[in-house]
Write a protein that holds these residues in place. Structure first.
Motif, short mmCIF file in Angstrom:
data_model
loop_
_atom_site.label_atom_id
_atom_site.label_comp_id
_atom_site.label_asym_id
_atom_site.label_seq_id
_atom_site.Cartn_x
_atom_site.Cartn_y
_atom_site.Cartn_z
N LEU A 29 0.77 -1.23 -0.07
CA LEU A 29 0.02 0.15 0.02
C LEU A 29 0.99 1.32 -0.01
N TYR A 30 1.88 1.43 0.71
CA TYR A 30 2.51 2.37 0.98
C TYR A 30 3.51 2.70 -0.62
N ALA A 31 3.90 1.55 -1.14
CA ALA A 31 4.68 1.47 -2.47
C ALA A 31 3.61 2.29 -3.30
N GLU A 32 2.31 1.82 -3.61
CA GLU A 32 1.26 2.22 -4.45
C GLU A 32 1.07 3.83 -4.32
N ARG A 33 0.94 4.06 -3.06
CA ARG A 33 0.74 5.49 -2.63
C ARG A 33 2.07 6.45 -2.81
N VAL A 35 4.56 6.38 -0.70
CA VAL A 35 4.93 7.18 0.80
C VAL A 35 6.35 7.56 0.68
N ALA A 36 6.77 8.66 0.95
CA ALA A 36 8.02 9.36 0.97
C ALA A 36 9.01 8.28 1.82
N ASN A 37 8.91 7.86 2.84
CA ASN A 37 9.60 6.78 3.78
C ASN A 37 8.97 5.99 4.42
N VAL A 72 6.27 7.83 6.94
CA VAL A 72 6.37 9.39 7.30
C VAL A 72 6.24 9.86 5.96
N ASP A 73 5.45 11.06 5.88
CA ASP A 73 5.20 11.88 4.66
C ASP A 73 4.22 13.16 4.86
N SER A 157 11.83 7.48 -0.88
CA SER A 157 11.53 8.29 -2.06
C SER A 157 10.30 7.88 -2.72
N GLY A 158 9.54 7.18 -1.97
CA GLY A 158 8.07 6.69 -2.56
C GLY A 158 8.41 5.22 -3.35
#
Length: 352
Positions: A29-33, A35-37, A72-73, A157-158
């Motif tokens: 999910l974080y990779a799809e969105r 997310v910065a780190n 964190v983002d 960096s996403g």
């Protein structure tokens, strides 16, 4: 300084979202969105609301060790995915904490701050791993302490970055948490920027309660709710060393056992670092060949202000000669256990 949010999920490694492990689903999910780190850390001890204790002294640790995933983002990015994180989490603890991304300069007024620095696992500075240089810099600037946590998965960096056996693992995230005064941070951060090209660094307000076993102050007495009726939570972070003992056991193990036996607090999670320092001790940690582990260990307790005030006496006793203890306000916490939910992801506001 930019407003950021840190979303941290604590749960057992074997928790699932359908056919997938929860950790895998969450990081997808974080990779799809983008997310910065984010960084996934494996813990070494824990207990939760069901009061099942697991420690690194027990074989049960191999069955379902604790996991912590911190993301964190920007505040907008984190808010946009909170509901999805909650939807895939059958059982666990989710916290939200405010942070500011460092973009040059610090606001006046913070007596103590916590810096969180994200770097790639194989990032080099002067031929050595970047975290060595970062810890040396913080130690020279007389920070109260710093701990390096080795991520096994996450985003940088996403983009998704996973640790692999046959890989340089260059960008697999490492998270460094450091505690110092605002003035020490003002001196160190420009040096850090000179060492690293545009590092991702967030800044949070903390209160140092103990340093090297000396009691400086108790955790601030926070109200149960803010003026809008939103619940406040409080976090204690206890930094110790794996090689330092209390009553014949490593401090972190003795602390978790005493908190568990007290039935005061709803849970605790212990994370092991790979390098770091606190107090006047030089940076140290894992070596290729050694007997025993000379590594920093962090115990995290999050609960209501009333519970934190009650359990602090236990923490004070166990850390009577050793350890760095900090307190922070947690503006949102949600505990999930099937159909049972306690707390909310609505952010409380309170100035102290």
């Amino acid at each position: 300084m930019n407003d950021y949010l840190k979303l941290t999920a604590y749960f057992g490694e074997r928790q699932r979202d359908g056919s997938r492990f929860l950790a895998e689903a969450m990081l997808d999910l974080y990779a799809e969105r983008a997310v910065a780190n984010s960084v996934m850390l494996r813990g070494i001890a824990s207990f939760g609301p069901r009061h099942i204790i697991r420690t690194d002294a027990s074989l049960t640790l191999s069955e379902d060790p604790p996991i912590a995933i911190a993301a964190v983002d920007t505040a907008a990015s984190i808010r946009s995915l909170i509901d999805d994180v909650v939807a895939i989490t059958p059982r666990g603890l989710i916290t939200l904490e405010r942070a500011r991304r460092y973009t040059g300069g610090l606001p006046e007024g913070d007596d103590a701050v916590q810096l969180t620095i994200y770097v790639g696992r194989r990032r080099r500075i002067n031929g050595a791993a970047a975290f060595y240089a970062v810890c040396d810099l913080l130690h020279r600037n007389q920070f109260a302490g710093a701990t390096v946590y080795l991520g096994v998965d996450g985003t940088a960096s996403g983009r998704r970055r996973r640790a692999k056996f046959f890989s340089g693992n260059t960008d697999v995230p490492i998270m460094i948490i450091a505690v110092g005064t605002a003035e020490q941070a003002r001196r160190a951060l420009p040096e850090l920027e000179a060492l690293m090209n545009e590092p991702l660094v967030t800044v949070e307000r903390v209160q140092v309660c103990k340093r090297d076993g000396e009691l400086l102050t108790r955790p601030p007495a926070l109200p149960a709710v803010d003026v809008h009726g939103r619940q406040l939570r409080q976090k204690l972070t206890i930094h110790t060393d794996a090689a330092t003992h209390f009553d014949g056991a490593p401090i972190h193990r003795a602390l978790v056992r005493k908190l568990w036996e007290s039935h005061i607090v709803g849970g605790a999670t212990v994370l092991r670092g790979i390098w770091g320092f606190h107090g006047d001790h030089k940076p140290h940690g894992d070596k290729l060949i050694q007997y025993g582990r000379q590594v920093p260990v962090t115990t995290i307790v999050v609960d209501t202000p009333e519970v934190i005030a009650r359990c602090f006496d236990i923490i004070d006793e166990v850390t009577g000669r050793h350890g760095l203890v900090t307190s922070e306000m947690v503006p949102a916490l949600l505990m999930l256990d099937g159909d049972v939910r306690q707390g909310t992801t609505d952010l409380a506001d309170y100035e102290y």
